[in-house]
Structures are given as C-alpha cells and as structure tokens.
Enzyme design. Structure first.
Site, mmCIF file in Angstrom:
data_model
loop_
_atom_site.group_PDB
_atom_site.id
_atom_site.type_symbol
_atom_site.label_atom_id
_atom_site.label_comp_id
_atom_site.label_asym_id
_atom_site.label_seq_id
_atom_site.Cartn_x
_atom_site.Cartn_y
_atom_site.Cartn_z
ATOM 1 N N HIS A 198 39.794 33.466 64.064
ATOM 2 C CA HIS A 198 38.363 33.607 63.732
ATOM 3 C C HIS A 198 37.919 32.526 62.751
ATOM 4 O O HIS A 198 36.892 32.663 62.093
ATOM 5 C CB HIS A 198 38.088 35.014 63.166
ATOM 6 N N TRP A 203 45.816 85.121 20.179
ATOM 7 C CA TRP A 203 46.264 85.559 21.509
ATOM 8 C C TRP A 203 47.722 85.163 21.555
ATOM 9 O O TRP A 203 48.061 84.004 21.719
ATOM 10 C CB TRP A 203 45.456 84.816 22.590
ATOM 11 N N LYS A 246 50.582 33.381 44.288
ATOM 12 C CA LYS A 246 51.708 32.936 43.453
ATOM 13 C C LYS A 246 51.863 31.420 43.535
ATOM 14 O O LYS A 246 51.997 30.730 42.539
ATOM 15 C CB LYS A 246 53.021 33.620 43.893
ATOM 16 N N ASN A 298 45.371 76.913 16.941
ATOM 17 C CA ASN A 298 45.181 77.272 18.363
ATOM 18 C C ASN A 298 45.999 76.279 19.172
ATOM 19 O O ASN A 298 45.751 75.075 19.112
ATOM 20 C CB ASN A 298 43.693 77.163 18.731
ATOM 21 N N GLY A 299 47.009 76.775 19.878
ATOM 22 C CA GLY A 299 47.850 75.858 20.659
ATOM 23 C C GLY A 299 49.295 76.301 20.611
ATOM 24 O O GLY A 299 49.581 77.461 20.294
ATOM 25 N N GLU A 335 48.792 29.681 41.777
ATOM 26 C CA GLU A 335 48.599 29.744 40.319
ATOM 27 C C GLU A 335 49.665 29.004 39.528
ATOM 28 O O GLU A 335 49.428 28.646 38.380
ATOM 29 C CB GLU A 335 48.475 31.207 39.868
ATOM 30 N N CYS A 395 43.605 81.095 21.340
ATOM 31 C CA CYS A 395 43.202 81.605 20.023
ATOM 32 C C CYS A 395 41.840 81.051 19.619
ATOM 33 O O CYS A 395 41.366 80.066 20.180
ATOM 34 C CB CYS A 395 44.237 81.195 18.978
ATOM 35 N N LYS A 403 47.766 35.650 30.539
ATOM 36 C CA LYS A 403 48.542 36.776 31.054
ATOM 37 C C LYS A 403 47.678 38.009 31.252
ATOM 38 O O LYS A 403 47.792 38.736 32.248
ATOM 39 C CB LYS A 403 49.696 37.097 30.102
ATOM 40 N N GLU A 451 49.306 37.772 48.264
ATOM 41 C CA GLU A 451 50.112 37.624 47.042
ATOM 42 C C GLU A 451 50.925 36.338 47.071
ATOM 43 O O GLU A 451 50.989 35.603 46.082
ATOM 44 C CB GLU A 451 51.036 38.848 46.869
ATOM 45 N N ARG A 455 36.785 86.089 23.698
ATOM 46 C CA ARG A 455 37.911 85.352 24.298
ATOM 47 C C ARG A 455 39.144 86.240 24.385
ATOM 48 O O ARG A 455 40.163 85.860 24.945
ATOM 49 C CB ARG A 455 38.247 84.134 23.444
HETATM 50 C C1 AGP Z 1 48.997 37.436 38.578
HETATM 51 O O1 AGP Z 1 50.084 36.634 38.638
HETATM 52 C C2 AGP Z 1 48.021 37.050 37.577
HETATM 53 N N1 AGP Z 1 48.570 36.979 36.297
HETATM 54 C C3 AGP Z 1 46.758 37.903 37.610
HETATM 55 O O2 AGP Z 1 46.218 37.860 38.910
HETATM 56 C C4 AGP Z 1 46.981 39.376 37.246
HETATM 57 O O3 AGP Z 1 47.626 40.045 38.272
HETATM 58 C C5 AGP Z 1 45.612 40.011 37.020
HETATM 59 O O4 AGP Z 1 44.984 39.358 35.951
HETATM 60 C C6 AGP Z 1 45.729 41.496 36.713
HETATM 61 O O5 AGP Z 1 46.427 41.694 35.541
HETATM 62 P P1 AGP Z 1 46.864 43.169 35.154
HETATM 63 O O6 AGP Z 1 47.845 43.645 36.180
HETATM 64 O O7 AGP Z 1 47.482 43.037 33.803
HETATM 65 O O8 AGP Z 1 45.637 44.019 35.124
#
Ligand code: AGP
Length: 605
Positions: free
Chosen positions: A501, A77, A482, A103-104, A485, A2, A600, A478, A27
C-alpha cells in the site's frame, strides 16, 4: 468498620463527641469509648477515659460530664480481640498518658507486641490497636506528632487514627493509610472523623486526608504533614554499573533473560494454569467486571502495549485498544465504569503517559500501572499495578524493560483470561511455556556473534524496513525504533500487509528489509511479503523459527529463534533486533548509551 470522632476547640469536647458518635451508630458497633483532656494551664491536664461494650444509650445516665476542650471518641466493630471493655477504644500506653482511637487493622501487631513486651511494656488488651499507643510511648520525646510518625513507620496495615496526650496536650494528632479520615474545619474549632456524618452539625468545611498524611489539630490552627513511605532500593551498586560490558545497553540486552525471569518469578501457578499478581489483589473483583481495556504508553513501551493488545483480545477475550500518551491525553475517549486503563512505562515518570493517567482518573476509570521504577509517580497515582522487576535500566534505549513489559502483559492476559473464559488447559499451556522463555531467550543471546557479523554486513546501508504481522507487527516498529535511536540510520517498521500500500515503492537493492516471520498463523502471509520485496531486488534478513530450512532459499540472511507459542514469539524475536541495532550502532561509532537528542525519561510534554 469502626467510627472515629475528635474535637479540639473552645467548647467542651464531650457533648460534641457524644453527638458525633451517635451519628456513627448507624455503622453498627459492639463497644464505644471516649477520652477527653481537661487542660487549664497552669494546672496539669487531667485525662478522662470511659469505654464500654454495649450501646451508648445504655450508659448515657452514667456519663460524667468531663471538662476539657480536647477529646477523641470511637465506636468499635471488633476485628482483632473479643468484644470486651478492655478491647474497646481509646487504647492507652503504660503510663495512661497517651490515648488513641483507630479504624483499620494493624497486620504486624503481634510481632510488634512481642518486641514491646520484651522492652517492658504492659498490655491491657488483646486488641491490635494497643500496639500503636505503646509504640508512640516508646518514641515520645515531648512532641506527639514526631512520636506518631516514628510509630507509624513500623506498622503494616490500614489505619485512621486520632491521638491525644497529656504530655503534649494542646493537640490531636491524626493519620491515615487506606482507612478514610477527614478533618472538619470549624470556627475556632477543628474536628476529625471517619465519616462526614459525625461532624456535619459543626461544620461543612472538610479536608479529606490522603494516604500517608498526618495532621496536627491545635485549638487555633492545624497543619498537615505528608509522610513519604520508605522505599527499599533492591538494586546493588554492582547492578547499577556495567559489569564489564562496554556499554550499559549491551549489559541490559544480556540481562533480558533475567528480566523475563524476574517478571515471572513467583507469579506462575502452573498446575492451576493461573497467575498470581499481588499488586492487583485490591482490584481483583473490579477487574472481573471490566469489559474493555485501554492501554496507554509512549515509545518502546507503546510497542509492548500493542503486543499486549493482541494477547488480551485473543486469549482473555477483552476488547482492547492501544494509544500513545501524547495523543490519548487530548482525545475524548468514551469510557465507562466497565473500562480499565492500563499505563505501561519503564520509568513511571513519562509526562504524556502520566497526563493520560490523570485524565482517566478524573473520569473515574480504574487505572493500572505496568512499571519498572519502584515508587515512581505512575505507581503512586494508579489504583493498582504490577512491577516488571527488570532492575535499573540506564541506557536511553529501552531493551530489557521491554522484555519485562512483554512478559508482564502475558501474565496479565492469563490473569484476566482465567477470570473469564480461558480454560485451565490454555492457562496451563501459556504459563508452562512462559516458564521456559528465559532459557529460550538465552539461546537467542547465544547468537550474538552471528548477529554481530550480520551487523557488519549491513552497517553501511542508510535505510531499513522492518516488517512483521500480528504479534510481530509491533516488533517491527520496535526493531526500527531501536536502530533509529542509536545508529541515527533511517529505519521504519510496518505491518507486512501494508507494504504493497506504499512502502514497497522504496524497496531496491539499497534498502534492506528485516522480516520477522516465525512459524505462526501468519507465516505464509509473511512469505508472500518477503517475495514482494525480493521481487524488487531488496535484501532480506529473516527472523525465523529454528528448523525452518525453507526460508533460507528465499532470503539473504536468517536469524533463527527457538519455537514457542505464537503469542510469546515477540519476546524471542525482539532480542535479535536489539542485538542487531546495538552492533550496527557500535560499528558506526555511536554513543549507544547516550544517543543524541534523547533522554531516558521524558518528563516534559
Ligand atoms: C525507548 O528506547 C526510548 N527510550 C523511549 O521510546 C521510551 O520507551 C519512552 O520514552 C517511554 O519511556 P517509559 O517507558 O519510561 O515511559
């Protein structure tokens, strides 16, 4: 589709609306209509309404030239409701005080209509749009934009609308969700249109409204309101608390099977060997034409993306590359319209990943998000995406979200693979195996006491290597991250083939190696790497497939994981590494949920 035009200013609106509407005739349409408000205070505003099926030219002789500097017009339309005068726009409320063009499509119009009829509203048409004028009437308390806001919160679908009312006459309220709508900023006048052609004769200054924006055009000014969509938090308070575990991290590791379950629920079509990902429906066609994928993420999410790279290349046959957000944002990647960029992030707020996303958007690349947090920036800025549905992840160290990401990347692999050459049998094999993974993951978790014992045995070592090949090379990274950290021990992950290497130089009896070696296509290669380490006196913990008795003879300790498809082994092997890291950190008395120096979600560069 529309056509919409609206005018408010110092000039008579009707002729301007008419010429605008004529510019939208290309249109295609089956009916049209106008509504103009003649408002000369203190006299009461007099609304004018004219709508007809057929072409404008057929009725031009009949048009009265209504007074009034405020008006809206529409070419229809037909989608919902036959081509009739009554179904033409503008639609109005019971008291013919509110006029609206749209429109929609209002997807949930029938249930709203039934409710409004129960509340006494009288409908004049079968058109879905009319529910909007009655909803606005329902919420009207003197301020039109407030009533429009409340009304729009109830509708599902797509809309570009313009609304006028003799009860709040000196304005046009317009709003957009999916359907295009732009504002024309003129000299002492403002216009709204669904297409620049309709207002180009009056002004070239336009503002494109974004989704969920409401604008109010007044004779001498305009303003835009950003309506934030209501987002339902699915999580319960109980879920957000520790459920009796000593740490969020352990609770979240124990929820890893559930996280996988949530990621695959309702998405596996086992008989068809297909996957349903509703969040990609809007880009399904485009995805079918993509011939290159770039996955961008940071930290743990980056390692999930690396596993995805192997899956997507081997089973979907799409050239795939992975990069970390903080590098990709400054790279000059060569992309084209057949490239899609996928951003993986638990929080959806990681600054480096978002910056890379915005770079790709500037280049017009199709952007997808694999995200956990509903409503996060990544979900709002990507073109489409898939939620991993892992629930709240509180501990800084990402665990269950990583499993959700792996499961979602496996789903995406089948989704894209089956759009291409992946055969029904292979699709069925992967989805039926994926359906078993949550139970297999529970079997790995049942090894927690054993893994805790291993952690006790190895907690005093200061350095660790993690090695893996192919799908488990990223899992080595990974596993090392873990442990690093949350225990602050030195740990490094490396592809098994890289040991000789350089890294092998570090190996001695004080430097244990965790070797991820399920019985897959690179198992023999991993065994030779393990022998390289053993030859230098290095202790080795193997993550191996149940039933593999042989490996016991060459390594110091073994954690057995259930047998599954090679591409899905990372989902099982990583659970044992999350538990290993957790127990070592606890034994070392670390604050596993809030490790030092980390946050986090990294929302700064
Ligand atoms: C993982 O344990 C960490 N907290 C960090 O590497 C995390 O994965 C990274 O900051 C990415 O965060 P996101 O997945 O929220 O983007």
């Amino acid at each position: 589709m529309c056509g919409i035009v609206g005018y408010i200013g110092k000039k008579p609106a009707f002729p301007i609306l008419l010429s605008g509407l004529k510019r939208l005739e290309y249109r295609g349409y089956d009916s049209f209509g106008f509504s103009v408000l003649d408002y000369n205070p203190p006299a009461a505003p007099k609304p004018f309404l004219f709508k007809k099926t057929g072409k404008i030219s057929q009725f031009e002789q009949e048009f009265p030239n209504p007074e009034g500097e405020i008006g809206i017009a529409h070419t229809r339309w037909a989608t919902t409701g036959a081509v009739t005068d009554a179904n033409a726009h503008p639609h109005f409320d019971c008291k013919k005080e509110i006029f609206l063009v749209h429109n929609g499509i209002i997807e949930n119009y029938q249930e709203i209509k039934n409710q409004l009829i129960k509340e006494g509203h009288k409908f004049n048409s079968e058109c879905d749009t009319e529910v909007l004028s009655h909803l606005i009437e329902k919420y009207f308390k003197g301020n039109l934009e407030e009533a429009v806001r409340k009304a729009l919160r109830e509708v599902k679908g797509a809309y570009g609308i313009a609304v006028i009312s003799e009860k709040d006459p000196e304005k046009i309220v317009v709003a957009r969700l999916s359907s295009p709508l732009l504002l024309g900023i003129g000299n002492d006048e403002f216009l709204v249109a669904s297409d620049p052609a309709a207002l180009i004769t009056r002004t070239r200054q336009v503002i494109n409204l974004d989704d969920n924006e409401i604008a109010v055009l007044k004779p001498d000014n305009f303003f835009i309101l950003k309506e934030k969509p209501l987002v339902q938090i699915e999580w319960t308070l109980e879920e957000a608390e520790k459920k009796g575990y000593p740490h969020f991290m352990l609770k979240e590791i124990m929820e890893e099977p559930e996280a996988i379950e949530n990621a695959i629920r309702g998405r596996l079509l086992i008989d068809e060997g297909l996957v349903r990902l509703g969040g990609l429906d809007s880009v399904q066609e485009k995805l079918g034409k993509i011939n290159r994928l770039i996955l961008v993420a940071c930290g743990t999410a980056g390692f999930a993306a690396r596993v995805g790279e192997y899956m997507l290349e081997e089973y979907a046959g799409i050239p795939t590359e992975v990069d970390i957000g903080s590098e990709f944002r400054y790279r000059k990647p060569v992309v084209d319209e057949k490239t899609a960029a996928i951003f993986v992030s638990q929080s959806g707020e990681t600054a480096d990943t978002l910056a890379a996303l915005r770079e790709m958007k500037k280049k017009g690349v199709l952007t997808l998000g694999i995200t956990n947090v509903v409503g996060s920036s990544q979900t709002r800025e990507t073109d489409a995406g898939v939620y991993i549905r892992s629930g709240p992840e509180i501990a800084v160290a990402s665990t269950k979200a990583f499993l959700g990401q792996l499961a979602t990347l496996a789903l995406l692999t089948v989704y894209l693979g089956r759009q291409r050459d992946m055969a029904l049998v292979m699709g069925k094999r992967i989805v039926s195996e994926l359906a078993k993974i949550p139970d297999l993951a529970k079997r790995v978790l049942s090894l927690a006491p054993e893994i805790q014992k291993l952690a006790k045995k190895y907690k005093d070592y200061k350095n660790f290597w993690f090695i893996g090949r192919k799908y488990n090379a990223p899992i080595a990274l990974e596993g090392a991250l873990k442990l690093k950290e949350i225990s602050y021990l030195h740990a490094e992950g490396v592809a098994g083939g890289e040991l000789k290497h350089g890294p092998l130089a570090l190996i001695d009896e004080n430097f244990p190696t965790v070797a991820i070696c399920p019985s897959d296509s690179v198992y023999e290669k991993m065994i030779s790497n393990i022998e390289e380490v053993k030859a230098r006196g290095g202790p080795v913990i193997a993550i191996a497939t149940e039933g593999n008795g042989e490996i016991k003879k060459i390594v110091d300790d073994v954690i057995y994981i259930p047998k599954t498809l090679e591409m899905l082994t990372p989902i099982l092997s990583v659970i044992s590494l999350h538990l290993f890291a957790y127990h070592i950190a606890v034994l070392l008395g670390k604050d596993v949920d809030r490790p030092r120096n980390l946050a986090k979600s990294i929302v700064v560069e």
